[in-house]
Scaffold this motif. Structure first.
Motif, PDB file in Angstrom:
ATOM      1  N   THR A   8    -119.047 -42.392 -80.929  1.00  0.00           N
ATOM      2  CA  THR A   8    -117.796 -42.122 -81.631  1.00  0.00           C
ATOM      3  C   THR A   8    -116.685 -43.116 -81.336  1.00  0.00           C
ATOM      4  O   THR A   8    -116.033 -43.598 -82.265  1.00  0.00           O
ATOM      5  CB  THR A   8    -117.294 -40.707 -81.275  1.00  0.00           C
ATOM      6  OG1 THR A   8    -118.345 -39.781 -81.514  1.00  0.00           O
ATOM      7  CG2 THR A   8    -116.094 -40.334 -82.112  1.00  0.00           C
ATOM      8  N   LEU A   9    -116.447 -43.410 -80.080  1.00  0.00           N
ATOM      9  CA  LEU A   9    -115.296 -44.222 -79.705  1.00  0.00           C
ATOM     10  C   LEU A   9    -115.304 -45.619 -80.330  1.00  0.00           C
ATOM     11  O   LEU A   9    -114.267 -46.062 -80.831  1.00  0.00           O
ATOM     12  CB  LEU A   9    -115.191 -44.289 -78.178  1.00  0.00           C
ATOM     13  CG  LEU A   9    -113.838 -44.663 -77.605  1.00  0.00           C
ATOM     14  CD1 LEU A   9    -112.745 -43.747 -78.140  1.00  0.00           C
ATOM     15  CD2 LEU A   9    -113.861 -44.594 -76.097  1.00  0.00           C
ATOM     16  N   PRO A  10    -116.423 -46.361 -80.343  1.00  0.00           N
ATOM     17  CA  PRO A  10    -116.393 -47.669 -81.003  1.00  0.00           C
ATOM     18  C   PRO A  10    -116.047 -47.588 -82.500  1.00  0.00           C
ATOM     19  O   PRO A  10    -115.345 -48.450 -83.025  1.00  0.00           O
ATOM     20  CB  PRO A  10    -117.813 -48.206 -80.808  1.00  0.00           C
ATOM     21  CG  PRO A  10    -118.301 -47.520 -79.591  1.00  0.00           C
ATOM     22  CD  PRO A  10    -117.679 -46.147 -79.629  1.00  0.00           C
ATOM     23  N   VAL A  15    -114.816 -51.095 -84.001  1.00  0.00           N
ATOM     24  CA  VAL A  15    -115.776 -52.083 -83.521  1.00  0.00           C
ATOM     25  C   VAL A  15    -116.950 -52.148 -84.488  1.00  0.00           C
ATOM     26  O   VAL A  15    -117.449 -51.119 -84.949  1.00  0.00           O
ATOM     27  CB  VAL A  15    -116.254 -51.719 -82.099  1.00  0.00           C
ATOM     28  CG1 VAL A  15    -117.346 -52.660 -81.633  1.00  0.00           C
ATOM     29  CG2 VAL A  15    -115.081 -51.729 -81.142  1.00  0.00           C
ATOM     30  N   ASP A  16    -117.382 -53.354 -84.796  1.00  0.00           N
ATOM     31  CA  ASP A  16    -118.512 -53.557 -85.702  1.00  0.00           C
ATOM     32  C   ASP A  16    -119.772 -52.933 -85.112  1.00  0.00           C
ATOM     33  O   ASP A  16    -120.017 -53.015 -83.899  1.00  0.00           O
ATOM     34  CB  ASP A  16    -118.722 -55.054 -85.932  1.00  0.00           C
ATOM     35  CG  ASP A  16    -119.800 -55.346 -86.954  1.00  0.00           C
ATOM     36  OD1 ASP A  16    -119.952 -54.549 -87.911  1.00  0.00           O
ATOM     37  OD2 ASP A  16    -120.497 -56.372 -86.805  1.00  0.00           O
ATOM     38  N   SER A  17    -120.579 -52.297 -85.940  1.00  0.00           N
ATOM     39  CA  SER A  17    -121.773 -51.599 -85.452  1.00  0.00           C
ATOM     40  C   SER A  17    -122.790 -52.548 -84.836  1.00  0.00           C
ATOM     41  O   SER A  17    -123.625 -52.132 -84.043  1.00  0.00           O
ATOM     42  CB  SER A  17    -122.414 -50.793 -86.578  1.00  0.00           C
ATOM     43  OG  SER A  17    -122.823 -51.668 -87.613  1.00  0.00           O
ATOM     44  N   GLY A  21    -122.370 -55.596 -77.359  1.00  0.00           N
ATOM     45  CA  GLY A  21    -121.652 -55.929 -76.122  1.00  0.00           C
ATOM     46  C   GLY A  21    -120.313 -55.217 -76.036  1.00  0.00           C
ATOM     47  O   GLY A  21    -119.952 -54.674 -74.984  1.00  0.00           O
ATOM     48  N   MET A  22    -119.571 -55.192 -77.136  1.00  0.00           N
ATOM     49  CA  MET A  22    -118.275 -54.519 -77.142  1.00  0.00           C
ATOM     50  C   MET A  22    -118.458 -53.006 -77.025  1.00  0.00           C
ATOM     51  O   MET A  22    -117.681 -52.333 -76.350  1.00  0.00           O
ATOM     52  CB  MET A  22    -117.507 -54.854 -78.412  1.00  0.00           C
ATOM     53  CG  MET A  22    -116.133 -54.222 -78.460  1.00  0.00           C
ATOM     54  SD  MET A  22    -115.090 -54.646 -77.073  1.00  0.00           S
ATOM     55  CE  MET A  22    -114.477 -56.210 -77.583  1.00  0.00           C
ATOM     56  N   GLN A  23    -119.498 -52.464 -77.652  1.00  0.00           N
ATOM     57  CA  GLN A  23    -119.772 -51.032 -77.545  1.00  0.00           C
ATOM     58  C   GLN A  23    -120.074 -50.651 -76.100  1.00  0.00           C
ATOM     59  O   GLN A  23    -119.600 -49.630 -75.598  1.00  0.00           O
ATOM     60  CB  GLN A  23    -120.938 -50.645 -78.453  1.00  0.00           C
ATOM     61  CG  GLN A  23    -120.609 -50.719 -79.919  1.00  0.00           C
ATOM     62  CD  GLN A  23    -121.811 -50.425 -80.799  1.00  0.00           C
ATOM     63  OE1 GLN A  23    -122.942 -50.337 -80.332  1.00  0.00           O
ATOM     64  NE2 GLN A  23    -121.563 -50.291 -82.086  1.00  0.00           N
TER      65      GLN A  23
END
Length: 161
Positions: A8-10, A15-17, A21-23
């Motif tokens: 949920t948070l990304p 944030v792009d799916s 790395g960012m997730q």
């Protein structure tokens, strides 16, 4: 909680799916900042205020889902509630997804002994009252959210809702 945060948070932060790395970074930061300190509490009484706030937000979330889900449109398209109820709602190919979600919810009860010990006067009767009320509230909230979600989106409802 981490599974919900991961999914949920990304999305909420845009944030792009495909940006794994960012997730993972969001999951790590949210775990270290929120989940870990809460998990390290020895007495659940310390969490009384945050628990009340959490319950209020759960009520608000269910209220938003029930009010704003397109139930009336879907009911009109499907021929009414009786037509929907007459169809089988148990699907053999997705029933194990739902059972998996239910069993995941029950593994979160590891804190039951901590909660029982944090009651002001811990007796069997008080513990029975607390658990009965908590489970009744959960059934009402989850039932309302699940029914509204299913009636709004019918076959497009994900198995983990």
């Amino acid at each position: 909680y981490l599974t919900i945060i991961k999914d949920t948070l990304p999305v909420l932060l845009g944030v792009d799916s495909g940006d794994v790395g960012m997730q993972r970074a969001i999951l790590t930061v949210s775990t270290l900042a929120v989940i870990l300190p809460i998990s390290m509490q020895r007495d659940m009484a310390d969490l009384a205020k945050t628990s009340r706030i959490s319950v209020v937000f759960q009520f608000l979330t269910v209220l938003v889902v029930v009010i704003y889900s397109p139930v009336s449109t879907t009911l009109a398209e499907q021929g009414g509630l009786i037509a929907i109820a007459s169809k089988s709602i148990v699907k053999s190919n997705t029933i194990f997804i739902g059972l998996g979600v239910l069993s995941f919810a029950f593994v979160c009860q590891h804190s039951a002994f901590i909660v029982a010990g944090s009651l002001e006067h811990p007796t069997k009767e008080r513990w029975a009252t607390a658990t009965t009320r908590a489970l009744a509230l959960c059934v009402i909230l989850e039932g309302a959210c699940g029914i509204a979600g299913y009636l709004a989106f019918m076959e497009d409802t994900e198995g983990n809702v």
